[in-house]
Design a protein around this motif. Sequence first.
Motif, PDB file in Angstrom:
ATOM      1  N   ILE A  27       1.156  -1.503  -0.460  1.00 38.67           N
ATOM      2  CA  ILE A  27      -0.042  -0.634  -0.187  1.00 38.67           C
ATOM      3  C   ILE A  27       0.661   1.099   0.001  1.00 38.67           C
ATOM      4  N   LYS A  28       2.399   1.394   1.176  1.00 40.57           N
ATOM      5  CA  LYS A  28       2.412   2.227   0.445  1.00 40.57           C
ATOM      6  C   LYS A  28       3.559   2.659  -0.888  1.00 40.57           C
ATOM      7  N   GLU A  29       4.176   1.246  -1.111  1.00 39.61           N
ATOM      8  CA  GLU A  29       4.463   1.740  -2.442  1.00 39.61           C
ATOM      9  C   GLU A  29       3.701   1.857  -3.801  1.00 39.61           C
ATOM     10  N   LEU A  30       2.585   2.003  -3.425  1.00 37.80           N
ATOM     11  CA  LEU A  30       1.595   1.973  -4.420  1.00 37.80           C
ATOM     12  C   LEU A  30      -0.074   2.740  -3.939  1.00 37.80           C
ATOM     13  N   ARG A  31       1.002   4.023  -2.966  1.00 37.51           N
ATOM     14  CA  ARG A  31       0.257   5.062  -2.239  1.00 37.51           C
ATOM     15  C   ARG A  31      -0.574   6.659  -2.791  1.00 37.51           C
ATOM     16  N   PHE A  32       0.447   6.390  -4.089  1.00 37.50           N
ATOM     17  CA  PHE A  32      -0.190   7.260  -4.903  1.00 37.50           C
ATOM     18  C   PHE A  32      -1.779   7.296  -6.139  1.00 37.50           C
ATOM     19  N   GLY A  33      -1.479   5.372  -6.474  1.00 36.01           N
ATOM     20  CA  GLY A  33      -1.793   5.524  -7.635  1.00 36.01           C
ATOM     21  C   GLY A  33      -3.576   5.118  -6.514  1.00 36.01           C
ATOM     22  N   LEU A  34      -3.333   4.870  -4.997  1.00 33.78           N
ATOM     23  CA  LEU A  34      -4.886   4.040  -4.351  1.00 33.78           C
ATOM     24  C   LEU A  34      -4.791   5.525  -3.808  1.00 33.78           C
ATOM     25  N   LEU A  35      -3.812   6.093  -3.412  1.00 34.89           N
ATOM     26  CA  LEU A  35      -4.501   7.723  -3.195  1.00 34.89           C
ATOM     27  C   LEU A  35      -5.326   8.295  -4.306  1.00 34.89           C
ATOM     28  N   ALA A  36      -5.465   7.918  -4.654  1.00 38.65           N
ATOM     29  CA  ALA A  36      -6.097   8.821  -6.794  1.00 38.65           C
ATOM     30  C   ALA A  36      -7.627   7.824  -6.492  1.00 38.65           C
ATOM     31  N   ALA A  37      -7.902   6.440  -5.888  1.00 42.79           N
ATOM     32  CA  ALA A  37      -8.540   5.712  -5.464  1.00 42.79           C
ATOM     33  C   ALA A  37      -9.371   6.448  -5.089  1.00 42.79           C
TER      34      ALA A  37
END
Lengths: 217, 232
Positions: B149-159
């Motif tokens: 989740i930390k590694e993909l935080r930018f995409g997940l933030l967009a979600a």
Amino acid sequence: MKPFEVSNIQDLRLFRGKRLVLDIPHLAIKLGTVTILSGPNGSGKTTLLKVLAGLIKADEGTFKSATQEISSTTAPKEFSGSHLYLHQVAYMFSGTVVDNLAFGLKQRKYDSSTIKSKIKQTLEWASLTHLAYREAKSLSTGEQHQVALARARILEPQLLLLDETTAHMDKSARIRTYQLIKDLQNDGVTMLFATHEEESQHELDGATLRIANGKLL
Amino acid sequence: MIESESAIFAAIRLLISGDQAVWSIIGVSFAVSLRAVLIASPFALCIAFLLAYKSFIGRRFLLTLVNTLMSVPTVVVGLTIYLVLSRNGIGADLHLLFTQTAMIIGQVLICTPLIIAMAHSTFQSGDQKAYETAKTLGASPLASMLTVIKELRFGLLAALIAGFSRIIAEVGCSMMVGGNILDRTRNIPTAIALETSKGEFIIGIALGIVLVSLTMILNVVLNYFQGSGEIK
């Protein structure tokens, strides 16, 4: 408790659907040495390494250490953190090289002063001190592999599983990486080095196992 | 019919003047939608992670269900909650109808499928090696998931922002289960609908400006974070 140190594997089988992708009746790993796992692409090298790292759960098989025997069901939990797998293209976590080295130590709940001293010592061992605060993802492939080896060494692994580690490197990076692997060998780290290149077999002093279609030859 | 230009200036004046009713409506909107997205996010991220990284029986069905639930109209969600919480519903004893809690429940149900679908897509396009590396370095399954989740935080933030954007602007469910009660359950979209129906276009436009500004601020924040998450 001492981490599980696998030395003998018996009747290891892995199925994908109905297809048998790994069928190894017996495999002995000589502790403290490098064993080269040689075979063409698609022969099952990566799958075997991932099973030994506990990243893939085998359907059948027993793993023996000098004093203990575990089944394929409990193997993934036992192997995590002690049987370390290094990808063909090393993955660097976002953050600096120091952050990457600290990752495994933090999982083991070391205190910050121990973490600092271990990182310092490991950076010196790998001659990576000058890269300590560089963004790990911005390093070259060779440097990333060296960080990955240092990140593994810092955890004092029982078994190091190297998956075609030198495949994407230029000559100087290869020489440097082979040297680190030899240093690890001198430290007595047990390693399984998967490769399809003859060069690795010449560079590393160790027994060679051949694999094809998921079976040891 | 009022001129739109003068309405915009009047709306800005209304906002600057600190009109109690307008700021109460804005407050309700934020209080409800932020809480809803905060409640929905951990659950939605866990489900999205499981869908992307684990194979289990019913996985395909769950994916189809999530994708289907994304397109359920908000009024249908509102109607369902209304039936559950109303006098003859199974949740009548909870006395939640026409409260912010009912609105939050509705908004959680609305944004969860969207967050799951977008987060799943982010997990799928992410590097599987992050999870394996975390695991091999001794991280527990939960710690490995948090690392990914930390590694993909930018995409997940967009979600998460997409989920928030969906619920901050929805009318149907909030109107139905909130009841549009001033200072309690009246939020920006329900207030716009009400003021427009009364012919009070200035308040409607003022609230519309707030919604648009909010979207813009969200995008600025997103761009700021995504900017530092560029591919190197």
